[in-house]
Structures are given as structure tokens and as C-alpha cells.
Design an enzyme around this catalytic site. Structure first.
Site, PDB file in Angstrom:
ATOM      1  N   ASP A 209       0.817  -1.212   0.000  1.00 54.15           N
ATOM      2  CA  ASP A 209       0.000   0.000   0.000  1.00 54.15           C
ATOM      3  C   ASP A 209       0.852   1.263   0.000  1.00 54.15           C
ATOM      4  O   ASP A 209       0.341   2.357  -0.190  1.00 54.15           O
ATOM      5  CB  ASP A 209      -0.924  -0.011   1.228  1.00 54.15           C
ATOM      6  CG  ASP A 209      -2.081   0.984   1.104  1.00 54.15           C
ATOM      7  OD1 ASP A 209      -2.573   1.184  -0.023  1.00 54.15           O
ATOM      8  OD2 ASP A 209      -2.485   1.551   2.136  1.00 54.15           O
ATOM      9  N   SER A 233      -7.355   5.214  -0.276  1.00 53.00           N
ATOM     10  CA  SER A 233      -7.486   3.950  -0.999  1.00 53.00           C
ATOM     11  C   SER A 233      -8.940   3.509  -0.988  1.00 53.00           C
ATOM     12  O   SER A 233      -9.598   3.545   0.053  1.00 53.00           O
ATOM     13  CB  SER A 233      -6.624   2.872  -0.332  1.00 53.00           C
ATOM     14  OG  SER A 233      -5.265   3.247  -0.331  1.00 53.00           O
ATOM     15  N   GLN A 283      -4.834  -1.229  -7.568  1.00 51.57           N
ATOM     16  CA  GLN A 283      -5.537  -0.396  -6.596  1.00 51.57           C
ATOM     17  C   GLN A 283      -6.179   0.797  -7.294  1.00 51.57           C
ATOM     18  O   GLN A 283      -5.581   1.416  -8.173  1.00 51.57           O
ATOM     19  CB  GLN A 283      -4.567   0.121  -5.527  1.00 51.57           C
ATOM     20  CG  GLN A 283      -5.226   0.930  -4.419  1.00 51.57           C
ATOM     21  CD  GLN A 283      -4.211   1.467  -3.423  1.00 51.57           C
ATOM     22  OE1 GLN A 283      -3.545   2.458  -3.692  1.00 51.57           O
ATOM     23  NE2 GLN A 283      -4.080   0.810  -2.272  1.00 51.57           N
TER      24      GLN A 283
END
Length: 294
Positions: A209, A233, A283
């Protein structure tokens, strides 16, 4: 905060990722040590993944996860994880995990597990980049460029982190030059991380991440500390292809094929130093420019 050694930070990451069994199919992840503000999404993903792993047969390593962020987490509070054992087949098993904080779900995660078996194989080639020994870490860059960096970013750099990151090229706010939406970064845990492959997978999920969402705003020279930007996110997917160790250097190669409508889509490929592709990520996130919002 007192200065942390590599050994301290390895233990820190172990403690963060090792979930406690509350009862059958329920697990608890600790709050972020010395944490404040919003939870780091990678930490919630890593704890959710470890919760799913704890209910799966050890001979079936995880091969993929798909997660949706629903609410921001509170870094000062623990998280409860509820696991649903959807299926245990002959070759595959599936799990669903809900992360709960203050009585509300903050993340949904689905994970799939697969027995190890032979198969046809191919992979893309690793990007040709300088080795990590020839590059500066984020902290070294921050110290060298201190006079040109925002205070909020310097404060972030000064926070102890278990992951060492050495970018191949400068990204905002180290530079304000507009770039193609592509970046490469060497990553590793700051010390010996033991021999549990599940913990190494959870640590990579945690690390994946970092930096990924920022790829889509490189063409605009924006950074997560910019006051006119909002970043969050929205979802995160990951596929584990082969074995690896998080205490050895891995190359995180990222690109973004699209951004628009206050969202950005990003992809990542993770290679070992000898060029093996061991994981892939994807993502989508909120990348809202406040100045453009009505």
C-alpha cells in the site's frame, strides 16, 4: 519518539501482523503502536489476511486477495476481524473477512488459497534499474533535501517505519517535475523477519500500500501531503505468484494506466533481485483535487 533500531522495527511489524484468536473465526489486531489519526490501509489488509490465513490449511498458501475500504480506521484502536469459511475444496479454499472497529465495518477482504502444484509458466521481464546499494533511502533523501520539503512530509519521514524504501527516481514532493505515471522502488523489512512464509506474505501485503496510489498523480507533480489534495485507498487487490522473503530486497514496479473523475487506477509488479515476478497488485483510490471540486 525515541529512535528505533532495525531489530525494534522488525518486532514492531511482527506484533502488528500477528493477530490474536478471540474465539472460533474471530481475531483481534492490535492498534498501531504509538499510532495516531487514520489507520494505514496496509496494516488493516495485513491483519485481515493473517486472520484468513489462520483458518486455512497450512498446505494451501494464499494466492490472491481483494479488499474494499469502507471507512477510515482509527490507528489508536484495535480491530476485530470476523472470518467466514466459504469453501474448502480439493485444490482451493476461499475466505471472507470483515474488519470491524467501534461496531462498524471498515474493510471487507476476500482471499483465495491454493495447494502448490506444477503448471505452465511464463513472466514479464523485470525493469532494468540500478541496484538498491546505488540509491538513497527516503530518509537519506529527506535529510539531504530538508530545506525544500514540506514540514508535514518531513514529519512523516521521521516516523519510525519497519520498511526501508529506496526509490529509483525522485517523486513528489522530492521533485515537482511532471513525470510519466511510472515509478520503481526497492523495498525490504529492516532486519531478519524469520522463516514463516505467511508472515512474509502478510508483510508484503502491508508494504504494497506504500506509494502505489501516488503513481497516478505523477503527471501532475502532486503529493499526498499537498493541502489541495485528498487521497484515500478505495480498494486493493493482490496476487501472490511465487515464494519470496521480505527481508531481502524486492523491486516494486508501479504504473498507472488511467486517472479521472477524482479517482486513479494503479498497478504494481514485485520482483526479487534475480528477476522473479513474485506478486502483482492493483488499486483504485480517491485522488481529489480540492481546487477543482465544486
Amino acid at each position: 519518539m525515541a529512535e528505533q533500531t532495525g531489530t525494534d522495527m522488525v518486532k514492531w511489524l511482527h506484533d502488528v501482523l500477528e493477530v490474536e484468536t478471540v474465539e472460533d473465526n474471530f481475531f483481534r489486531g492490535i492498534a498501531t503502536p504509538q499510532g495516531r489519526g487514520r489507520s494505514f490501509g496496509g496494516q488493516v489488509i495485513g491483519q485481515a489476511l493473517m486472520s484468513a490465513i489462520r483458518t486455512a490449511d497450512p498446505d494451501r498458501p494464499v494466492h490472491s486477495l481483494h479488499a474494499y475500504f469502507m471507512r477510515p480506521g482509527d490507528a489508536t484502536k484495535p480491530v476485530l476481524y470476523r472470518v467466514e469459511r466459504d469453501r474448502d475444496g480439493r485444490s482451493f479454499a476461499t475466505r471472507r473477512v470483515v474488519a470491524i472497529q467501534s461496531g462498524k465495518p471498515i474493510l471487507n477482504l476476500a482471499a483465495s488459497f491454493h495447494v502448490t502444484e506444477p503448471g505452465l509458466s511464463h513472466q514479464v521481464q523485470m525493469p532494468d534499474v540500478p541496484p538498491p546499494e546505488e540509491l538513497e533511502s527516503d530518509e537519506e533523501l529527506g535529510e539531504r533535501m530538508r530545506g525544500d520539503l514540506p514540514e508535514a512530509f518531513l514529519n512523516w519521514l521521521n516516523m519510525p517505519r519497519p520498511i526501508e524504501m529506496r526509490p529509483v527516481g525522485l517523486r513528489p514532493p522530492f521533485t515537482r517535475e511532471k513525470q510519466e505515471p511510472v515509478q520503481n522502488m526497492w523495498i525490504r523489512v529492516r532486519g531478519d523477519f524469520g522463516d514463516d512464509p505467511d508472515l512474509h506474505r502478510a508483510a508484503l501485503a502491508y508494504t504494497s500500500d506504500y506509494g502505489l496510489l501516488g503513481t497516478c498523480v505523477l503527471p501532475f507533480a502532486k503529493a499526498f501531503v499537498d493541502p489541495d489534495m485528498q487521497f484515500a485507498s478505495l480498494d486493493h487487490a493482490m496476487w501472490f505468484h511465487d515464494d519470496f522473503r521480505m527481508d531481502e530486497w524486492l523491486l516494486y514496479a508501479m504504473d498507472s494506466p488511467w486517472a479521472g473523475g477524482a479517482r486513479g487506477f494503479n498497478r504494481g509488479q514485485i520482483f526479487t533481485r534475480d528477476g522473479r515476478l513474485v506478486a502483482s497488485t492493483a488499486q483504485e483510490g480517491l485522488v481529489r483535487n480540492i481546487d477543482l471540486k465544486d
